[in-house]
Design a protein around this motif. Sequence first.
Motif, mmCIF file in Angstrom:
data_model
loop_
_atom_site.group_PDB
_atom_site.id
_atom_site.type_symbol
_atom_site.label_atom_id
_atom_site.label_comp_id
_atom_site.label_asym_id
_atom_site.label_seq_id
_atom_site.Cartn_x
_atom_site.Cartn_y
_atom_site.Cartn_z
ATOM 1 N N GLY A 135 0.837 -1.197 0.000
ATOM 2 C CA GLY A 135 0.000 0.000 0.000
ATOM 3 C C GLY A 135 0.865 1.237 0.000
ATOM 4 O O GLY A 135 2.086 1.149 0.186
ATOM 5 N N GLU A 148 -2.171 0.908 5.061
ATOM 6 C CA GLU A 148 -2.810 0.281 3.891
ATOM 7 C C GLU A 148 -2.179 -1.074 3.581
ATOM 8 O O GLU A 148 -2.870 -2.035 3.245
ATOM 9 C CB GLU A 148 -2.656 1.182 2.672
ATOM 10 C CG GLU A 148 -3.904 1.992 2.384
ATOM 11 C CD GLU A 148 -3.757 2.815 1.116
ATOM 12 O OE1 GLU A 148 -3.088 2.355 0.172
ATOM 13 O OE2 GLU A 148 -4.303 3.925 1.095
ATOM 14 N N SER A 202 -4.179 -4.577 3.510
ATOM 15 C CA SER A 202 -4.284 -5.452 2.337
ATOM 16 C C SER A 202 -3.807 -6.862 2.682
ATOM 17 O O SER A 202 -4.326 -7.839 2.148
ATOM 18 C CB SER A 202 -3.505 -4.871 1.157
ATOM 19 O OG SER A 202 -2.156 -5.210 1.242
#
Lengths: 459, 322
Positions: B60, B65, B69
């Motif tokens: 990310g 992020e 993920s």
Amino acid sequence: MDYLNKIQKDYENVTDLVVKKIKSIHIIYLETLADQDKINNYILKIIPKSLIPRDIKRLVPSPNVKDVTNYKDLNLYLETGFTIIINGKQVIAVETKSNLNRGIESPTTEATLYGPKDSLVENYQTNLGLIKRRIKSSHFKNTVCNVGRYTKTMCSILYIDNVAEVELVDKILKCLENINIDGVNDISELKPYLINDTKNVFPAVKTTERPDVIASALLEGKIAIIIDNSPYALILPAFLVDFINPISDNFLKSINVNFIKILRICCFLLAIVLPAFYVAVTTINQETIPTSLLINIQNQRANVPFPAVMESVITLIICEILRESDIRFPSSYGSAISILGALILGEAAVSAGIVSPIMIIVASMTFISSMIFTDLEVINGIRYWRFIFLFISAFFGLYGVGLSAILLFTNLCNYEVLGKPYFYPISPFDMTYLKESLIKIRNNKRSRLLSKNRIKGDL
Amino acid sequence: MKKLFLILICLFFLTGCYNYKELDELGVVSSILIDFKDDKYKVKLEIYDEEEVQIFDGEGENITEAFKSAEAKSDNKFFYRHLNAVLVTDNVNIEHIIYYFFRNPETNDNFSLINTNDEEIYNDEEFNVGLAIRNDLGYGQDFSFFSDAKNFINKTSDLTLPIYKDNKLDGIKTLSNQNFKSEIKDAEENVLKILLENNNALLNTKCGNDYFILEINSVDTKIKVDNKIKIKINIKSGIQEFTCSEDITKIDDLKKLEKLASKSLEEDAKKLIDKLNNDSTDILGINTLIMNKYHKLDKYFNDYDYEIEADVSIYKKGLLLK
């Protein structure tokens, strides 16, 4: 008053009532309670063949002959195995009780490896004798009263007058006299009338079948109650520590006993806290256990469909059912229950994925820890708190265990037995009684809470 | 009774409340590898799974992020309270990493921050990297994240990160101004450990063509700022290996060995400090000591001359046979 007619009317359908008329004398007794040999020796043999004297009492060789002055007393004597002799206006009662007792046997609920092997029986006189054999002093007193409208059970409050608090004896006597019930079959039925303990789940009165336990409690300044027809005695006031430590500790070496005593305290806490701790660390505070153990538990719980708290409740309830059936069933069935419960149910529950193996270990540890205590009331109290701890920890984790512990200890500290704090000698702290209960150290003093005569050995 | 009934009802309906997570729904994270490539953070998470480990990766634009993920690829919720190590490559901004984990309430604070440039460390599914690092460092760690982060944020001293290479810890990497600098290995690593008061070090000294190795029992390093930086090292040690010709049953010979070891340590420490000064790496926190004394930084740690005094005592000689 025409006692004879009244008796015959009152005992109309009582088949064991015997009324004999010899010359002008009426002899009345209940044949199920009276001893035929005693009636023969004390009464029938002494009735003169010629003239019956007015005062027949002086002829009776029995050691226990009473004058009967009213019908109520007559009734009581008749029901307790006395034989009533009505000679004109003279009415006397002669003790001719038959021996309906079993012999003195070893204690069953408080068995110990060492120490005396006798236990109380259903006979009041025998029980009193067993205790008197241990305390040979004129200071050992007993105050008697009858309880129960129909049973008129003889109750006796035992105490040592220069050791125990006499005010406490009066208080207990008043409680017993105020009991207004039809009958008492066992001494345990008196407990709710002596102590109103609706708030506390732990027992406030110690029940024992051992005369040596009673004797040592009396020497500490406590008070015992025995009743006719019950092989148990009550000791009060009783504190929580009294239930954790049995009398058998007195017969062993201090240094070894202290280890066991500390172990018992740990078991007491373990029996309450363990399932709650398991639920807390597996559902909320996973960071508190070592990684390898966490992974181990995680793998074991992989196939269990229930949340940890439900798994705990299911396992604990199964264990409670097993324990209850084990207590109720005759001992010959005991092993079958164990095999069914421990082996089949435990193994099958794990195989079926209903509970995890670690939960079986937790439940077993919990129950083994609670089995250390012989008093069923303590085990029941532990169970009550175990579920409270479990439910609170399911919401708040280890914080909940801490909260529940605060709740438990404030509850214990808040409670009183006959005006004495139940959490004694920890709160209020008293080293003297602590040496007698939680730890074993040589002690020549009595607790200040139980006796004003503090130095042991002073008469 | 009503209360008990209410509690039972609550038990059924409210057991999913705050912080509640069933153990079998957790993925216990053992270690994390963080890399930064093509303007993206790449993370790999090593999860305990019975005898083996499972690896989940994610990427990310920022660390959060990248973690999200990776988590999306797993059925379980990741649990970071048993984290053993966070491995970072040379490409990442170490400040971001430290602040990220420092703020994160979901991790424990005693994992280790490790440097690695090997992206394939998780190739063997039967080998738990996090656990291996934890075992190598031991539980009384000198490289725990919390103390590292504290020093970094307070700017007390520059960071040192152990290097993970070929399934083992091998050397220490120094940082200065958030940049990775030189690697310190073997004998230098031992001297650095002594300067950082780490007992888990060995002292190797030459005596002619032979050598003797001392196992350090306790080390006390005192640093004093004056005209010079004076470093005094007191070591209590025992003989681990001995090939020299001296008779260690004799006190004079033992004193000679102690002097030899002290002198050798002084020389090695001097070399190491020169190297660190050239890198502008203040591992010993000397700038902080200067600030504490003079309340200003006219001269930095690498502007000073250094005087090193070592005192090695040999307490344990081992079993002596005649």
